[in-house]
Design a protein around this motif. Structure first.
Motif, short mmCIF file in Angstrom:
data_model
loop_
_atom_site.label_atom_id
_atom_site.label_comp_id
_atom_site.label_asym_id
_atom_site.label_seq_id
_atom_site.Cartn_x
_atom_site.Cartn_y
_atom_site.Cartn_z
N LYS A 64 0.86 -1.19 0.09
CA LYS A 64 -0.07 -0.02 0.10
C LYS A 64 0.80 1.30 0.19
O LYS A 64 0.58 2.06 -0.60
CB LYS A 64 -0.97 0.25 1.17
N GLU A 65 1.97 1.15 0.89
CA GLU A 65 2.91 2.37 0.84
C GLU A 65 3.47 2.68 -0.35
O GLU A 65 3.89 3.85 -0.78
CB GLU A 65 3.80 2.11 1.97
N ASN A 66 3.88 1.51 -1.30
CA ASN A 66 4.71 1.85 -2.31
C ASN A 66 4.06 1.71 -3.63
O ASN A 66 4.43 1.95 -4.77
CB ASN A 66 6.00 1.01 -2.22
N TYR A 67 2.70 1.07 -3.70
CA TYR A 67 2.33 0.68 -4.93
C TYR A 67 0.83 1.03 -5.02
O TYR A 67 0.27 1.29 -3.90
CB TYR A 67 2.51 -0.74 -5.35
N TYR A 68 0.05 1.18 -6.21
CA TYR A 68 -1.23 1.07 -6.32
C TYR A 68 -1.51 0.12 -7.45
O TYR A 68 -0.77 -0.24 -8.30
CB TYR A 68 -1.70 2.55 -6.51
N LEU A 69 -2.96 0.03 -7.43
CA LEU A 69 -3.29 -1.26 -8.60
C LEU A 69 -3.85 -0.66 -9.92
O LEU A 69 -3.76 -1.63 -10.69
CB LEU A 69 -4.78 -1.97 -7.74
N SER A 70 -4.44 0.50 -9.78
CA SER A 70 -5.02 0.70 -11.28
C SER A 70 -4.90 2.21 -11.53
O SER A 70 -4.93 3.32 -11.00
CB SER A 70 -6.68 0.54 -11.10
N PRO A 71 -4.38 2.40 -12.89
CA PRO A 71 -3.96 3.73 -13.39
C PRO A 71 -5.48 4.33 -13.89
O PRO A 71 -5.32 5.53 -14.38
CB PRO A 71 -3.31 3.44 -14.67
N LEU A 72 -6.66 3.80 -13.56
CA LEU A 72 -7.88 4.38 -14.31
C LEU A 72 -8.72 4.75 -12.84
O LEU A 72 -8.75 3.94 -11.78
CB LEU A 72 -8.37 3.45 -14.92
N THR A 73 -9.57 5.84 -13.02
CA THR A 73 -10.62 6.03 -12.01
C THR A 73 -12.06 6.01 -12.79
O THR A 73 -12.10 6.67 -13.51
CB THR A 73 -10.48 7.32 -11.26
N LEU A 74 -12.82 5.16 -12.01
CA LEU A 74 -14.24 5.10 -13.00
C LEU A 74 -14.93 6.36 -12.64
O LEU A 74 -15.17 6.78 -11.37
CB LEU A 74 -14.89 3.94 -12.36
#
Ligand code: SF4
Length: 350
Positions: A64-74
């Motif tokens: 959580k501190e270093n990554y995120y899962l999706s480059p898109l926001t619905l």
């Protein structure tokens, strides 16, 4: 999540299994954890690290501190009476792109129509995306995450992909080819179930042929002659009919994949019997099938009209008889939710 919160973080969606394994190794984790990450992202379509139950709380917090899962926001979702769902996504650069999920009754499977660019530079007068103009190229992970985003939302697997949303895929060549490899290898959708639709960028069609991917190529021809085509597909001033046809023959020779010829039908512009004959003669020696698309009027082009259906059937009959090719008429989906390309982004803007 706010963009500022994502600063200095890396997006995991769009990384291959090999890349996720080396990422795990860099964190001094055993390599199987990279495989687990791959499976959570591409097979189980998780929306948060908390769903990754085979990771310890400590590992999840680190992620959580270093990554995120999706480059898109619905940003918006619309569902039509025929169960077509249209999604509007916001990219990190704030541009909007759309994807559509359709149910294909004949195959009892779901197909996703995805975007490869925000807006489009080709400027076809009948297309809502053309009216937006070109905004930006999508990265491979922004292309692939449209599929994952739909699967996250519906919890149902997509089995077919068409690059027919916003943009000209072959003008964003490298990212599109990278996305196709990810769709095959990570999302696990076979190449034969992927269709790239182009307005006819001849040199890139040849380049794509040389990749020897077993994907389907669809070409928006829309007119049997250079003059009409220049009006309907302005980029054809640069890539002329002869050059385009030569590239299509080349594509077939290299891949042995039958090409789809897309032909949007516009009243009194390209729907005359003479044009049907011309079209039949033009494609006679090409391994192709023809898909007629009765025009779906948009806000951006009120002066263009859909021909009466009897004219469409007559056109189909002439092309079929004269060329000996299979001709289909595209069944429209999602008319009540503006499911033609570019329409949702446009209506959202206004
Ligand atoms: S039809 Fe396709 S190529 Fe033409 S403007 Fe629209 S998105 Fe671009």
């Amino acid at each position: 999540m706010q963009d500022s919160a994502l600063k200095n973080k890396t997006c995991l969606s769009g990384l291959s299994e090999t890349e996720l394994i080396s990422l795990a190794e860099k964190m001094q984790w055993p390599s199987y954890k990279g495989k687990q990450l791959h499976s959570w992202i591409y097979k189980k379509w998780v929306s948060s690290f908390d769903e990754m139950t085979d990771f310890s709380t400590k590992d999840r917090n680190y992620l959580k501190e270093n990554y995120y899962l999706s480059p898109l926001t619905l940003t918006q979702k619309q569902e039509s009476k025929d169960k077509t769902i249209k999604y509007l996504w916001k990219l990190k650069n704030n541009n909007l792109v759309e994807s559509v999920r359709m149910f294909l009754e004949e195959h009892e499977s779901y197909s996703a129509c995805i975007s490869s660019q925000a807006g489009c530079a080709v400027g076809c007068p009948f297309c809502a995306t053309g009216a937006i103009g070109f905004k930006s190229n999508l990265k491979a992970n922004e292309i692939v995450d449209q599929i994952l985003g739909i699967q996250r939302d519906t919890k149902e697997r997509i089995q077919n992909i068409v690059f027919m949303g916003q943009g000209e895929p072959l003008l964003n060549y490298n990212e599109v080819v990278k996305a196709i490899h990810l769709i095959k290898d990570s999302v696990s959708i076979g190449a034969r179930r992927i269709t790239v639709s182009t307005s006819g960028i001849a040199p890139q069609i040849k380049k794509l042929a040389d990749e020897k991917l077993q994907i389907t190529l669809a070409v928006s021809l829309h007119a049997p002659d250079q003059k009409t085509r220049e009006v309907l597909v302005p980029i054809s001033k640069k890539y002329k009919m002869n050059e385009l046809l030569e590239s299509l023959h080349y594509y077939y020779e290299k891949t042995k994949r039958r090409i789809t010829i897309e032909y949007v039908m516009l009243e009194d512009i390209n729907d005359e019997p003479e044009q049907a004959k011309e079209l039949a003669d033009l494609i006679k020696t090409l391994h192709c099938h023809i898909n007629l698309i009765p025009y779906n009027p948009t806000e951006t082009s009120r002066e263009l009209k859909r021909p009466p259906m009897n004219k469409v059937y007559k056109f189909k009959e002439i092309v079929e008889k004269r060329s000996g090719k299979k001709v289909t008429i595209r069944h429209e989906r999602g008319v009540d939710i503006d499911a033609a390309c570019g329409q949702l982004a446009n209506s959202f803007k206004s």
